[in-house]
Scaffold this motif. Sequence first.
Motif, PDB file in Angstrom:
ATOM      1  N   LEU A  79      36.370  38.830  28.690  1.00  0.00           N
ATOM      2  CA  LEU A  79      36.694  38.307  29.691  1.00  0.00           C
ATOM      3  C   LEU A  79      38.424  37.489  29.966  1.00  0.00           C
ATOM      4  O   LEU A  79      38.691  38.298  30.812  1.00  0.00           O
ATOM      5  CB  LEU A  79      36.251  37.014  29.038  1.00  0.00           C
ATOM      6  CG  LEU A  79      36.605  35.172  30.371  1.00  0.00           C
ATOM      7  CD1 LEU A  79      36.504  35.623  31.228  1.00  0.00           C
ATOM      8  CD2 LEU A  79      35.724  34.355  29.487  1.00  0.00           C
ATOM      9  N   LEU A  80      39.197  38.103  28.681  1.00  0.00           N
ATOM     10  CA  LEU A  80      40.067  38.322  28.670  1.00  0.00           C
ATOM     11  C   LEU A  80      40.905  40.051  29.526  1.00  0.00           C
ATOM     12  O   LEU A  80      41.414  39.401  30.381  1.00  0.00           O
ATOM     13  CB  LEU A  80      41.372  38.449  27.297  1.00  0.00           C
ATOM     14  CG  LEU A  80      42.554  37.880  26.787  1.00  0.00           C
ATOM     15  CD1 LEU A  80      42.979  36.507  27.695  1.00  0.00           C
ATOM     16  CD2 LEU A  80      42.827  38.204  25.514  1.00  0.00           C
ATOM     17  N   GLY A  81      40.195  40.609  29.087  1.00  0.00           N
ATOM     18  CA  GLY A  81      40.745  41.900  29.826  1.00  0.00           C
ATOM     19  C   GLY A  81      39.772  41.526  31.560  1.00  0.00           C
ATOM     20  O   GLY A  81      41.336  41.961  32.421  1.00  0.00           O
ATOM     21  N   SER A  82      39.000  40.973  31.849  1.00  0.00           N
ATOM     22  CA  SER A  82      39.139  40.815  33.071  1.00  0.00           C
ATOM     23  C   SER A  82      40.071  39.932  33.784  1.00  0.00           C
ATOM     24  O   SER A  82      40.312  40.495  34.977  1.00  0.00           O
ATOM     25  CB  SER A  82      37.665  39.797  33.050  1.00  0.00           C
ATOM     26  OG  SER A  82      36.069  40.624  32.522  1.00  0.00           O
ATOM     27  N   PHE A  83      40.253  39.083  33.293  1.00  0.00           N
ATOM     28  CA  PHE A  83      41.368  38.119  33.609  1.00  0.00           C
ATOM     29  C   PHE A  83      42.729  39.458  34.028  1.00  0.00           C
ATOM     30  O   PHE A  83      43.221  39.186  34.779  1.00  0.00           O
ATOM     31  CB  PHE A  83      41.771  37.543  33.133  1.00  0.00           C
ATOM     32  CG  PHE A  83      40.193  35.966  32.953  1.00  0.00           C
ATOM     33  CD1 PHE A  83      39.999  35.798  33.827  1.00  0.00           C
ATOM     34  CD2 PHE A  83      40.476  35.053  31.635  1.00  0.00           C
ATOM     35  CE1 PHE A  83      39.273  34.791  34.296  1.00  0.00           C
ATOM     36  CE2 PHE A  83      39.262  34.087  32.036  1.00  0.00           C
ATOM     37  CZ  PHE A  83      39.161  34.253  33.176  1.00  0.00           C
ATOM     38  N   CYS A  84      43.170  39.916  32.582  1.00  0.00           N
ATOM     39  CA  CYS A  84      44.744  40.835  32.897  1.00  0.00           C
ATOM     40  C   CYS A  84      44.310  41.718  34.142  1.00  0.00           C
ATOM     41  O   CYS A  84      45.277  41.734  35.277  1.00  0.00           O
ATOM     42  CB  CYS A  84      44.002  41.903  31.624  1.00  0.00           C
ATOM     43  SG  CYS A  84      45.002  41.082  30.429  1.00  0.00           S
ATOM     44  N   LEU A  85      43.158  42.424  34.228  1.00  0.00           N
ATOM     45  CA  LEU A  85      42.327  42.813  35.350  1.00  0.00           C
ATOM     46  C   LEU A  85      42.710  41.949  36.662  1.00  0.00           C
ATOM     47  O   LEU A  85      43.615  43.011  37.804  1.00  0.00           O
ATOM     48  CB  LEU A  85      41.380  43.403  35.931  1.00  0.00           C
ATOM     49  CG  LEU A  85      40.614  44.748  36.612  1.00  0.00           C
ATOM     50  CD1 LEU A  85      41.886  46.456  36.226  1.00  0.00           C
ATOM     51  CD2 LEU A  85      40.031  45.062  35.729  1.00  0.00           C
ATOM     52  N   GLY A  86      42.540  41.415  36.903  1.00  0.00           N
ATOM     53  CA  GLY A  86      42.328  40.293  38.426  1.00  0.00           C
ATOM     54  C   GLY A  86      43.937  40.123  38.050  1.00  0.00           C
ATOM     55  O   GLY A  86      44.486  40.183  39.532  1.00  0.00           O
ATOM     56  N   TYR A  87      44.861  39.717  37.227  1.00  0.00           N
ATOM     57  CA  TYR A  87      46.138  39.595  37.557  1.00  0.00           C
ATOM     58  C   TYR A  87      46.752  41.080  37.910  1.00  0.00           C
ATOM     59  O   TYR A  87      47.863  40.303  38.565  1.00  0.00           O
ATOM     60  CB  TYR A  87      46.814  38.430  36.091  1.00  0.00           C
ATOM     61  CG  TYR A  87      47.763  38.527  36.212  1.00  0.00           C
ATOM     62  CD1 TYR A  87      48.567  36.626  36.601  1.00  0.00           C
ATOM     63  CD2 TYR A  87      49.297  38.867  35.847  1.00  0.00           C
ATOM     64  CE1 TYR A  87      49.258  36.512  37.447  1.00  0.00           C
ATOM     65  CE2 TYR A  87      50.388  38.356  36.624  1.00  0.00           C
ATOM     66  CZ  TYR A  87      50.314  37.406  37.006  1.00  0.00           C
ATOM     67  OH  TYR A  87      50.899  36.168  37.390  1.00  0.00           O
ATOM     68  N   ALA A  88      46.733  41.785  37.363  1.00  0.00           N
ATOM     69  CA  ALA A  88      47.035  43.082  37.939  1.00  0.00           C
ATOM     70  C   ALA A  88      46.984  43.479  39.341  1.00  0.00           C
ATOM     71  O   ALA A  88      47.880  43.844  40.429  1.00  0.00           O
ATOM     72  CB  ALA A  88      46.628  44.437  36.855  1.00  0.00           C
ATOM     73  N   ALA A  89      45.470  42.735  40.460  1.00  0.00           N
ATOM     74  CA  ALA A  89      45.247  43.216  41.563  1.00  0.00           C
ATOM     75  C   ALA A  89      46.198  41.760  41.975  1.00  0.00           C
ATOM     76  O   ALA A  89      47.015  42.599  43.197  1.00  0.00           O
ATOM     77  CB  ALA A  89      44.219  42.619  41.608  1.00  0.00           C
ATOM     78  N   LEU A  90      46.252  41.279  41.521  1.00  0.00           N
ATOM     79  CA  LEU A  90      47.320  39.859  42.183  1.00  0.00           C
ATOM     80  C   LEU A  90      48.853  41.013  42.398  1.00  0.00           C
ATOM     81  O   LEU A  90      49.341  40.690  43.406  1.00  0.00           O
ATOM     82  CB  LEU A  90      47.584  38.271  41.203  1.00  0.00           C
ATOM     83  CG  LEU A  90      46.599  37.778  40.946  1.00  0.00           C
ATOM     84  CD1 LEU A  90      47.469  36.355  40.880  1.00  0.00           C
ATOM     85  CD2 LEU A  90      46.437  37.669  43.470  1.00  0.00           C
ATOM     86  N   ASN A  91      49.407  41.077  41.457  1.00  0.00           N
ATOM     87  CA  ASN A  91      50.863  41.519  41.097  1.00  0.00           C
ATOM     88  C   ASN A  91      50.788  42.920  42.048  1.00  0.00           C
ATOM     89  O   ASN A  91      51.927  43.426  42.372  1.00  0.00           O
ATOM     90  CB  ASN A  91      51.185  42.020  39.921  1.00  0.00           C
ATOM     91  CG  ASN A  91      51.465  41.175  38.938  1.00  0.00           C
ATOM     92  OD1 ASN A  91      52.029  40.083  39.662  1.00  0.00           O
ATOM     93  ND2 ASN A  91      51.842  41.460  37.835  1.00  0.00           N
ATOM     94  N   ALA A  92      49.577  43.758  42.582  1.00  0.00           N
ATOM     95  CA  ALA A  92      49.549  44.710  43.479  1.00  0.00           C
ATOM     96  C   ALA A  92      49.311  44.468  44.777  1.00  0.00           C
ATOM     97  O   ALA A  92      49.036  45.295  45.061  1.00  0.00           O
ATOM     98  CB  ALA A  92      47.975  45.908  43.006  1.00  0.00           C
ATOM     99  N   GLY A  93      49.530  43.013  44.842  1.00  0.00           N
ATOM    100  CA  GLY A  93      48.858  42.435  45.926  1.00  0.00           C
ATOM    101  C   GLY A  93      48.394  42.793  46.532  1.00  0.00           C
ATOM    102  O   GLY A  93      47.708  42.223  47.904  1.00  0.00           O
ATOM    103  N   GLY A  94      46.820  42.264  45.836  1.00  0.00           N
ATOM    104  CA  GLY A  94      45.771  41.892  45.998  1.00  0.00           C
ATOM    105  C   GLY A  94      45.463  40.894  47.342  1.00  0.00           C
ATOM    106  O   GLY A  94      45.888  40.163  47.242  1.00  0.00           O
ATOM    107  N   ASN A  95      44.127  40.834  48.014  1.00  0.00           N
ATOM    108  CA  ASN A  95      44.184  39.270  48.552  1.00  0.00           C
ATOM    109  C   ASN A  95      43.104  38.305  47.704  1.00  0.00           C
ATOM    110  O   ASN A  95      42.442  37.740  48.641  1.00  0.00           O
ATOM    111  CB  ASN A  95      43.268  40.445  49.890  1.00  0.00           C
ATOM    112  CG  ASN A  95      42.357  41.006  49.833  1.00  0.00           C
ATOM    113  OD1 ASN A  95      41.354  40.744  48.343  1.00  0.00           O
ATOM    114  ND2 ASN A  95      40.850  41.194  50.502  1.00  0.00           N
ATOM    115  N   GLY A  96      42.643  38.904  46.646  1.00  0.00           N
ATOM    116  CA  GLY A  96      42.300  37.941  45.864  1.00  0.00           C
ATOM    117  C   GLY A  96      40.695  38.160  45.642  1.00  0.00           C
ATOM    118  O   GLY A  96      39.846  37.857  44.568  1.00  0.00           O
TER     119      GLY A  96
END
Lengths: 212, 491
Positions: free
Chosen positions: B161-178
Motif C-alpha cells: 500500500l505504501l508503495g502504491s502511494f509512492c507510485l501515485g506521488y511519483a505520478a503527481l510529480n511527473a505532472g500526472g492528472n491524478g
Amino acid sequence: MTNALNLFIGLAIGLNLLALASSRLPSVIRAAALQGMVLGILPLLLERQFQWLVGLVSVGTIAVKGFVIPHLLRRALRAANIDREVRPLIGFVPSLLLGAAATIGAVALGGVLPLQHEHADSLLVPGSFATVVAGFLMLMGRTKAISQVCGYLILENGIYMFGLLLLHLTLLVEAGILLDLTVAVFVIGIIMDRIQKEFDSLDTNKLTALRE
Amino acid sequence: MNELVLIAVPLVFAALAFVWPDERSRPRLLPVAGGLHVVGSCWLLVHPPEAAPGLWLGFDALAQAVLPMISLLFFICSLYAVAYLKVRAERRNRLFVFALLLLLAFLSLAIQAQHLGLLWVAAEAATLMTVPLIHFSGTARAFEASWKYLLVGGTGIALSLLGSFCLGYAALNAGGNGDLTFNALAAQFLPLTANPTAEAARNSHPWLVAAWVLLLAGYGTKMGLAPMHTWKPDVYGEAPGVVGALLAGGTTTMAFVAVLRVKQVLDSAGDGAMTRHTLLPFGLFSMLVAALFLLGSPDFKRMLAYSSVEHMGILAVGAGLGGIGVWAALFHVWTNSLTKGVLFLSAGNIRRAANARNVNEVSGMAWCAPQSSRMFVVGMFAITACPPFGPFFSELLLMRTAFQYHNTLTAVTFLGCLLLAFLGLTRQVFAIVDGRPRAAARAMGHRFRETNGVILPPLAFLGLSLWIGLATPPLLTQAWTAAVQLLLPAS
C-alpha cells in the motif's frame, strides 16, 4: 492551515513514542486509538472547502480507528486477562531510542525527497515514515499478540498519513482501506481468541510448533 | 455478457452459502458457482469485451491470459471440496464455503483491476478471506499458521500500500492528472524517458524507486519469493490440501499479476533495467533457497510449499528476462498451477490415509492409498519438469530464452536449482510411497476410502497438465502474446 496540520502530525509522532515506551497494554491501545482519531481530523484540515465525501472518510476513520478497533482489542485484553508486556524482544528504552532516531531520520529523508510545492512545509512525509518505522518496531519487538496488533495499527496509521498527500486521488481507496482494516482486526480478534483458548496465553513466543 | 459476472457470480453464491441452512448440501454450491465461473471466463476469452480506457475494471489481455486458469483450478478444487467436506463432516462448513466463494470473487476482482488502489483493496480482501480457510482444521498448529500468515501477509500487504502511494506521488510529480489506472500511469511516465534530466523526471525518479522496492517486497511476500516466503511452509503444511492448491495456484498468481502490472508502469518510466535487475536475482535466490530446503524438509506438505517458492522464483526469472520470458512465465503460471493441483490434492489424501505428516512416520503409502500415491509420484515427476507434462515445456522455453538473451549465468543457476529440487523431491516422495506401512497407518488406511470424489479431481488436474503441455490451445497462446504486448512499454 499548515501550522494546525503540523501540530496534529507532531501529536501523532509523540503518540508513536508513547506507544513504544509503554509497557502497559491498555495505554498502548489508548495511544493507537488517539493516534487514529488525530488522523481522522487531518483530512478536514487539508481541504479548503468542506466536501461531504471527505467528511465521511473523516468520521469513518475516527469511528473505526478511535472506537471500534480499540473496543475489540480491549475486549480481547479482558478475555486474556493480561495487562503488561513482559520481556519484549526489543526493550522499552532501546525501542524508544530507535523510534526517536527513526523520527530524526524521517525528517532528514523528507528534506531530501522531491516534494510538490504545497507539501513542502508540511510534516506529512516525515511523520508518515516515522510512524511506519515505529509500527514495525512494535510488530517485531513485542511478544504479546495484542502489542503486535497495535504495532500493525500504527504501521497502518503511518501509511494512511502518507495517503493524505494524494487525498483527492484516493478518497474511495481510503474508504476501501478502512473497510479492509476493520475486517482484518475482526479476523485477528477471532484468531487471538482461539489462540488464547488453545494455548491458554496470548504470548506468541509459545507459537513454536511450526519450524524447520 | 460483462466481466462483472465473474465477480458477481461467486459473490451471490457466497451470500447464498451464508444463509443456506443445511450442512450436508451446502458444499454443493461450490461446484455450481465454479462451473458458472468457468463458463463465464471461457466465454469472455472467446468473445473478449471492449476494453474501455480509464475504467477501474476490465477483462484486458493480462486477465484473459490468467483468469480462465483460476476458474478451472477453482472448479476442480470445488469438486474435491465436496468430497473432502463429506469426510470432515465433524467440522461445520458454513464459514469455509462462504470464504472459498469470496476468495474466488476477490481473486477475479484483483486480476481484472486496472486501478492501483482497487488492485490493493482486492488483494488485501483476498488475503483476509484465506485466513478462515487455513484454520479449518481447528488445531493449535492451524491457529499458529493463521497467526503467522496474518502478521507476515498483513505487513507485506501494508508495504505494498505504501508503495502504491509512492507510485501515485511519483505520478503527481511527473505532472500526472491524478488518474491511477495502469494504462494512464504508464502514459504519464512515458514522456520522462525522452528527457531524463528534466525537472519532472528528476522529481519523480526517487519516488519511482521507492515504489518499486516497496511494491516488490509487498506483492513478493504474497507470491512467496524468498526471503519473504516464511509464511508459506507453515500455511501449506496446516491448511487442507484443497486450500493449498488454491493458494499455490490462485493467490500467488494474483500477486504475480500485480507485480507484472506495476512492472509495466515502471518500464514505461524508463526504469526497465531496474525492474529486470531486481526480479532476476530475487527469482534465482528463491529457487536456490527452495531447492536447499527441499533437500532437508521432513514434512511432505511443507515440501510442497518449498516447491511453490521455487516455482514463484521461476516466474520472477521469466518476468526479469522480459519479452519471451514473460510469455514463458504466463505459460508457466498455467502449467505450475494445474500440476500443483495434482500434488496438493493427492498429498491431502495421503495425509488422511497416513494420519501423519513426517517422512519418518509415513511409509508404504503405495499400499494404504495406492491411487493417490500413484498420482503423487506422477505429479512429482510432472512438477520437476519431466516430459511430457506442462512444466517441462514452459521451463524449457524459459531456459531457451535465457540462452537466447545471452544470459548464461541465469540459465546455469536455473538448471542447477532444478536439479537440486529434483533430488530433494524424489528422495522424499519415494520415502513416503515405498517401504512397509506403519501399523497405525494400516489401521487408518482401512478407514480412508479412495472414493471417486477424492481421486477424480487430482486425475483431472493431471490430464490438464498433460494437455496444456502437449496441445496448448491457440486461443491461450494468443492470449499470452496479447498480454506480453500489453505489458511492453508503448513507444
